[in-house]
Design a protein around this motif. Structure first.
Motif, short mmCIF file in Angstrom:
data_model
loop_
_atom_site.label_atom_id
_atom_site.label_comp_id
_atom_site.label_asym_id
_atom_site.label_seq_id
_atom_site.Cartn_x
_atom_site.Cartn_y
_atom_site.Cartn_z
N VAL A 127 -8.35 -10.77 -10.85
CA VAL A 127 -8.57 -10.07 -9.37
C VAL A 127 -8.67 -8.22 -9.75
O VAL A 127 -9.40 -7.49 -8.93
CB VAL A 127 -7.17 -9.81 -8.47
N ARG A 128 -8.40 -8.04 -11.21
CA ARG A 128 -8.92 -6.37 -11.45
C ARG A 128 -9.84 -6.45 -11.59
O ARG A 128 -10.73 -4.99 -12.07
CB ARG A 128 -7.63 -5.86 -12.41
N MET A 129 -10.22 -7.60 -12.15
CA MET A 129 -11.88 -7.22 -12.97
C MET A 129 -12.67 -7.09 -11.28
O MET A 129 -13.56 -6.38 -11.49
CB MET A 129 -12.20 -8.58 -13.70
N GLU A 130 -12.61 -8.02 -10.71
CA GLU A 130 -13.43 -7.75 -9.39
C GLU A 130 -12.92 -7.23 -8.44
O GLU A 130 -14.49 -6.34 -7.76
CB GLU A 130 -12.45 -9.00 -8.61
N LEU A 131 -11.68 -6.13 -8.11
CA LEU A 131 -11.60 -4.52 -7.68
C LEU A 131 -12.62 -4.08 -8.15
O LEU A 131 -13.17 -2.61 -7.74
CB LEU A 131 -10.58 -4.37 -7.60
N GLY A 144 -8.86 -10.60 -4.53
CA GLY A 144 -8.78 -9.22 -3.89
C GLY A 144 -8.63 -9.62 -2.53
O GLY A 144 -9.85 -10.89 -2.12
N THR A 145 -7.05 -9.45 -2.29
CA THR A 145 -7.76 -9.08 -0.82
C THR A 145 -8.76 -8.27 0.09
O THR A 145 -9.03 -7.18 -1.01
CB THR A 145 -6.13 -8.08 0.11
N SER A 146 -9.05 -8.62 1.10
CA SER A 146 -9.58 -7.56 1.61
C SER A 146 -9.06 -5.86 1.74
O SER A 146 -10.62 -4.92 1.56
CB SER A 146 -10.58 -7.79 3.55
N GLU A 147 -7.77 -5.25 2.26
CA GLU A 147 -7.95 -4.51 1.95
C GLU A 147 -7.94 -3.49 0.26
O GLU A 147 -8.59 -2.59 0.76
CB GLU A 147 -6.14 -4.13 2.13
N GLN A 148 -7.71 -4.55 -0.84
CA GLN A 148 -7.99 -5.24 -2.09
C GLN A 148 -9.66 -3.69 -1.91
O GLN A 148 -9.96 -2.73 -2.63
CB GLN A 148 -7.06 -4.98 -2.01
N PHE A 152 -7.21 -1.03 -13.85
CA PHE A 152 -6.48 -2.01 -15.03
C PHE A 152 -4.85 -0.92 -15.70
O PHE A 152 -3.72 -1.61 -15.84
CB PHE A 152 -6.98 -2.18 -15.58
N SER A 153 -5.20 0.28 -15.00
CA SER A 153 -3.18 1.09 -15.44
C SER A 153 -2.73 0.60 -13.87
O SER A 153 -3.31 1.13 -13.42
CB SER A 153 -4.36 2.38 -15.43
N GLY A 154 -1.43 1.51 -14.69
CA GLY A 154 -0.57 1.73 -13.93
C GLY A 154 -0.23 0.19 -12.61
O GLY A 154 -0.58 -0.92 -13.49
N SER A 155 0.45 0.40 -11.63
CA SER A 155 0.25 -0.43 -10.62
C SER A 155 -0.76 -0.99 -10.27
O SER A 155 -0.71 -1.34 -8.92
CB SER A 155 1.27 0.58 -9.77
N ALA A 156 -1.70 -0.84 -10.36
CA ALA A 156 -2.97 -0.76 -9.73
C ALA A 156 -3.35 -2.55 -10.02
O ALA A 156 -2.47 -3.32 -10.71
CB ALA A 156 -4.47 -0.46 -9.88
N PRO A 157 -3.47 -2.92 -8.49
CA PRO A 157 -4.20 -2.76 -7.85
C PRO A 157 -3.80 -2.40 -6.36
O PRO A 157 -4.84 -1.59 -5.52
CB PRO A 157 -5.76 -3.91 -7.57
#
Length: 280
Positions: free
Chosen positions: A192-196, A251-255, A275-280
């Motif tokens: 998900v993080r990669m795609e976002l 990821g969700t539509s909103e993300q 990839f940092s903190g609380s993302a996404p």
């Protein structure tokens, strides 16, 4: 989009109409494997070598450069626009951008990452630094996902180019190493993080395409509509009637909308750190 003044990229392989024998391994490859068996060699190794030779031959035989048809020209010009934008962005960081190759295909395609199918949708293969698109997906984008428009199509290309940027900057290698030791749930979260981030990089390109006067009124709305249409939550709701967040990979539509807008608003890759903190 306004791409009349944009030079078409020559980094295109047009494999449309090419026929793959036996789903990837031709008759010659089977013969080689049989001979290897009787000579005492590992047939698996022989098959791998045969597949590599076949792939190299196919790559040499397919037309390279901007196709002459309308959709081929459009794809090539969008790719050319991404090359201009990312070339300048990398130059600002004292780096050199190495553009990917875009492969057009029908139905199925051989890549360094294995056989690709049109049902998979567009994909990027880090192994050969190529992005693969069956243009039938653009028809699905309009008819199935209700996301029409040329900028919606351009967003899809720019997203896959975003994965190439991740490959060049080391994100692909770092994530792959971490995922070898991770659980399936952690792997999904990493995906998900990669795609976002690729969505955000698509937005970075869109920002600079706007400064280059390549966007029409309504183009951004088309991209946001496309990002919304292919969110994991919306797709799962449509296909299985329920949403399973732990199985999300994109990821969700909103993300997806939020990260694309972040890149679009700033035009800075540094604002795309998913990839940092609380993302996404």
């Amino acid at each position: 989009m306004q791409l009349d003044d944009q030079k078409a990229s020559g980094n295109v392989e047009d494999r449309r109409g090419a026929r793959l024998v036996g789903g990837g391994l031709g008759i010659g490859g089977v013969v080689i494997a049989v001979i290897a068996y009787f000579l005492g060699f590992d047939p698996g190794t022989a098959i791998n070598v045969a597949e590599q030779v076949t792939a190299q031959r196919e790559t040499r035989e397919v037309p390279r450069g901007a196709p002459a048809d309308q959709m081929g020209q459009f794809v090539s010009k969008v790719l050319g626009s991404t090359e201009v934008v990312w070339g300048k962005v990398f130059q600002q960081s004292n780096s050199q951008y190495r553009p990917p190759t875009l492969v057009l295909y029908d139905g199925q395609v051989r890549s360094a990452c294995g056989m690709g199918q049109s049902a998979m949708g567009p994909f990027y293969c880090a192994g050969d630094q190529k992005l693969y698109i069956d243009l039938a997906f653009f028809r699905d984008l309009q008819a199935r996902f209700q996301a029409p428009g040329d900028f919606a199509q351009a967003y899809v290309i720019a997203h896959e180019v975003g994965h190439h940027v991740q490959n060049l900057t080391g994100a692909f290698e770092k994530t792959a190493a971490a995922r070898e030791r991770a659980s399936k749930a952690d792997n999904n979260r990493a995906s998900v993080r990669m795609e976002l981030q690729a969505d955000c990089y698509a937005g970075v390109w869109g920002h600079h395409a706007g400064t280059m006067k390549q966007l029409d009124a309504g183009d951004i709305a088309e991209a946001l509509n496309a990002a919304t249409a292919i969110g994991d939550d919306r797709l799962q709701k449509q296909t299985q009637g329920r949403v399973v967040p732990e199985s999300f990979t994109h990821g969700t539509s909103e993300q997806r909308v939020r990260w694309f807008k972040r890149g679009m608003d700033s035009g800075r890759p540094k604002d795309c750190d998913t990839f940092s903190g609380s993302a996404p």
